[in-house]
Design a protein around this motif. Sequence first.
Motif, PDB file in Angstrom:
ATOM      1  N   LYS A  60       1.120  -1.578   0.043  1.00 18.46           N
ATOM      2  CA  LYS A  60       0.235  -0.010  -0.656  1.00 18.46           C
ATOM      3  C   LYS A  60       0.934   1.337   0.060  1.00 18.46           C
ATOM      4  O   LYS A  60       1.755   1.631   0.272  1.00 18.46           O
ATOM      5  CB  LYS A  60      -0.884  -0.121   1.500  1.00 18.46           C
ATOM      6  CG  LYS A  60      -1.490   1.193   1.486  1.00 18.46           C
ATOM      7  CD  LYS A  60      -2.332   0.870   2.638  1.00 18.46           C
ATOM      8  CE  LYS A  60      -3.397   2.182   2.949  1.00 18.46           C
ATOM      9  NZ  LYS A  60      -4.424   2.315   4.651  1.00 18.46           N
ATOM     10  N   LYS A  61       0.755   2.025  -1.024  1.00 23.34           N
ATOM     11  CA  LYS A  61       1.475   3.183  -0.972  1.00 23.34           C
ATOM     12  C   LYS A  61       0.793   4.614   0.171  1.00 23.34           C
ATOM     13  O   LYS A  61      -0.051   4.295  -0.015  1.00 23.34           O
ATOM     14  CB  LYS A  61       1.123   4.042  -2.338  1.00 23.34           C
ATOM     15  CG  LYS A  61       1.756   3.000  -3.254  1.00 23.34           C
ATOM     16  CD  LYS A  61       1.804   4.231  -4.529  1.00 23.34           C
ATOM     17  CE  LYS A  61       0.397   4.047  -5.092  1.00 23.34           C
ATOM     18  NZ  LYS A  61       0.669   5.007  -6.943  1.00 23.34           N
ATOM     19  N   GLU A  62       1.935   4.990   0.576  1.00 24.27           N
ATOM     20  CA  GLU A  62       1.251   5.927   1.954  1.00 24.27           C
ATOM     21  C   GLU A  62       1.805   7.485   1.446  1.00 24.27           C
ATOM     22  O   GLU A  62       3.196   7.327   1.152  1.00 24.27           O
ATOM     23  CB  GLU A  62       1.429   5.154   2.879  1.00 24.27           C
ATOM     24  CG  GLU A  62       1.495   4.402   3.690  1.00 24.27           C
ATOM     25  CD  GLU A  62      -0.253   4.933   4.488  1.00 24.27           C
ATOM     26  OE1 GLU A  62      -0.362   5.159   4.614  1.00 24.27           O
ATOM     27  OE2 GLU A  62      -0.725   3.764   4.670  1.00 24.27           O
ATOM     28  N   ALA A  63       1.056   8.550   1.722  1.00 25.74           N
ATOM     29  CA  ALA A  63       1.607   9.593   1.560  1.00 25.74           C
ATOM     30  C   ALA A  63       1.756  10.316   2.733  1.00 25.74           C
ATOM     31  O   ALA A  63       1.567   9.992   3.743  1.00 25.74           O
ATOM     32  CB  ALA A  63      -0.141  10.528   0.980  1.00 25.74           C
ATOM     33  N   ILE A  64       2.887  11.197   2.537  1.00 26.20           N
ATOM     34  CA  ILE A  64       4.323  11.576   3.578  1.00 26.20           C
ATOM     35  C   ILE A  64       4.442  12.834   3.015  1.00 26.20           C
ATOM     36  O   ILE A  64       4.238  13.088   2.146  1.00 26.20           O
ATOM     37  CB  ILE A  64       4.804  10.865   4.475  1.00 26.20           C
ATOM     38  CG1 ILE A  64       5.973  11.068   3.486  1.00 26.20           C
ATOM     39  CG2 ILE A  64       4.620   9.154   4.858  1.00 26.20           C
ATOM     40  CD1 ILE A  64       7.398  10.105   3.573  1.00 26.20           C
ATOM     41  N   GLU A  65       4.307  13.736   4.098  1.00 24.93           N
ATOM     42  CA  GLU A  65       4.384  15.175   4.489  1.00 24.93           C
ATOM     43  C   GLU A  65       6.355  15.331   5.133  1.00 24.93           C
ATOM     44  O   GLU A  65       6.290  14.363   6.034  1.00 24.93           O
ATOM     45  CB  GLU A  65       3.899  16.466   4.739  1.00 24.93           C
ATOM     46  CG  GLU A  65       4.894  17.354   4.905  1.00 24.93           C
ATOM     47  CD  GLU A  65       3.645  18.329   5.802  1.00 24.93           C
ATOM     48  OE1 GLU A  65       3.431  19.146   4.835  1.00 24.93           O
ATOM     49  OE2 GLU A  65       3.000  18.221   5.722  1.00 24.93           O
ATOM     50  N   VAL A  66       6.971  15.794   3.631  1.00 25.09           N
ATOM     51  CA  VAL A  66       8.522  15.790   4.457  1.00 25.09           C
ATOM     52  C   VAL A  66       8.987  17.262   4.044  1.00 25.09           C
ATOM     53  O   VAL A  66       8.058  17.607   3.393  1.00 25.09           O
ATOM     54  CB  VAL A  66      10.048  14.781   3.461  1.00 25.09           C
ATOM     55  CG1 VAL A  66       9.517  13.499   3.752  1.00 25.09           C
ATOM     56  CG2 VAL A  66       9.277  15.400   1.901  1.00 25.09           C
ATOM     57  N   ILE A  79       5.768  16.541  -0.447  1.00 22.45           N
ATOM     58  CA  ILE A  79       4.535  15.738  -0.786  1.00 22.45           C
ATOM     59  C   ILE A  79       5.319  14.309  -1.616  1.00 22.45           C
ATOM     60  O   ILE A  79       5.042  14.542  -2.417  1.00 22.45           O
ATOM     61  CB  ILE A  79       2.840  14.973  -1.135  1.00 22.45           C
ATOM     62  CG1 ILE A  79       2.891  16.630   0.387  1.00 22.45           C
ATOM     63  CG2 ILE A  79       2.102  14.034  -0.591  1.00 22.45           C
ATOM     64  CD1 ILE A  79       1.144  16.646  -0.024  1.00 22.45           C
ATOM     65  N   VAL A  80       5.451  12.480  -0.827  1.00 19.76           N
ATOM     66  CA  VAL A  80       6.410  11.825  -1.414  1.00 19.76           C
ATOM     67  C   VAL A  80       4.958  11.105  -1.267  1.00 19.76           C
ATOM     68  O   VAL A  80       4.367  10.905  -0.009  1.00 19.76           O
ATOM     69  CB  VAL A  80       7.579  11.124  -1.282  1.00 19.76           C
ATOM     70  CG1 VAL A  80       8.448  12.471  -1.536  1.00 19.76           C
ATOM     71  CG2 VAL A  80       7.399  11.213   0.453  1.00 19.76           C
ATOM     72  N   TYR A  81       4.858   9.559  -2.086  1.00 17.37           N
ATOM     73  CA  TYR A  81       4.279   8.502  -1.602  1.00 17.37           C
ATOM     74  C   TYR A  81       5.483   6.775  -1.471  1.00 17.37           C
ATOM     75  O   TYR A  81       6.278   6.909  -1.749  1.00 17.37           O
ATOM     76  CB  TYR A  81       3.315   7.750  -3.180  1.00 17.37           C
ATOM     77  CG  TYR A  81       2.322   8.959  -2.889  1.00 17.37           C
ATOM     78  CD1 TYR A  81       1.321   8.660  -2.811  1.00 17.37           C
ATOM     79  CD2 TYR A  81       2.597  10.271  -3.699  1.00 17.37           C
ATOM     80  CE1 TYR A  81      -0.110   9.631  -2.474  1.00 17.37           C
ATOM     81  CE2 TYR A  81       1.512  11.193  -3.932  1.00 17.37           C
ATOM     82  CZ  TYR A  81       0.609  11.179  -3.152  1.00 17.37           C
ATOM     83  OH  TYR A  81      -0.498  11.786  -2.671  1.00 17.37           O
ATOM     84  N   ILE A  82       5.645   6.825  -0.254  1.00 13.81           N
ATOM     85  CA  ILE A  82       6.233   5.739   0.244  1.00 13.81           C
ATOM     86  C   ILE A  82       5.617   4.423  -0.131  1.00 13.81           C
ATOM     87  O   ILE A  82       4.147   4.384   0.222  1.00 13.81           O
ATOM     88  CB  ILE A  82       6.920   5.771   1.395  1.00 13.81           C
ATOM     89  CG1 ILE A  82       6.021   5.906   3.011  1.00 13.81           C
ATOM     90  CG2 ILE A  82       7.709   6.876   1.965  1.00 13.81           C
ATOM     91  CD1 ILE A  82       6.509   5.897   3.939  1.00 13.81           C
ATOM     92  N   PRO A  83       6.008   3.221  -0.363  1.00 13.44           N
ATOM     93  CA  PRO A  83       6.924   3.378  -0.600  1.00 13.44           C
ATOM     94  C   PRO A  83       7.555   3.838  -2.415  1.00 13.44           C
ATOM     95  O   PRO A  83       8.976   2.981  -2.932  1.00 13.44           O
ATOM     96  CB  PRO A  83       7.691   1.301  -0.304  1.00 13.44           C
ATOM     97  CG  PRO A  83       6.471   0.417  -0.764  1.00 13.44           C
ATOM     98  CD  PRO A  83       5.151   2.123  -0.262  1.00 13.44           C
ATOM     99  N   LYS A  84       6.743   3.761  -3.524  1.00 12.89           N
ATOM    100  CA  LYS A  84       7.073   4.055  -3.917  1.00 12.89           C
ATOM    101  C   LYS A  84       8.177   5.064  -4.825  1.00 12.89           C
ATOM    102  O   LYS A  84       9.343   4.787  -5.377  1.00 12.89           O
ATOM    103  CB  LYS A  84       6.043   4.504  -4.818  1.00 12.89           C
ATOM    104  CG  LYS A  84       5.913   5.004  -6.135  1.00 12.89           C
ATOM    105  CD  LYS A  84       5.309   5.233  -7.083  1.00 12.89           C
ATOM    106  CE  LYS A  84       5.039   5.789  -8.819  1.00 12.89           C
ATOM    107  NZ  LYS A  84       3.828   6.172  -9.432  1.00 12.89           N
TER     108      LYS A  84
END
Length: 50
Positions: free
Chosen positions: A4-10, A20-25
């Motif tokens: 599952k891709k999770e959106a995170i703010e860095v 905003i990036v999507y991990i683990p992509k």
Amino acid sequence: MREKKEAIEVICPKCKRTAIVYIPKEDIPQCRDCDIMMIFRELLTEGKSY
């Protein structure tokens, strides 16, 4: 199995630029202004309203 891709703010610890990036992509990026590694700020699980 698909992960599952999770959106995170860095955020850049020096100039406070956010992204905003999507991990683990995607990998956590470097700040384009300061050229240092950005750090995790927040896991984005819901939409925000201002």
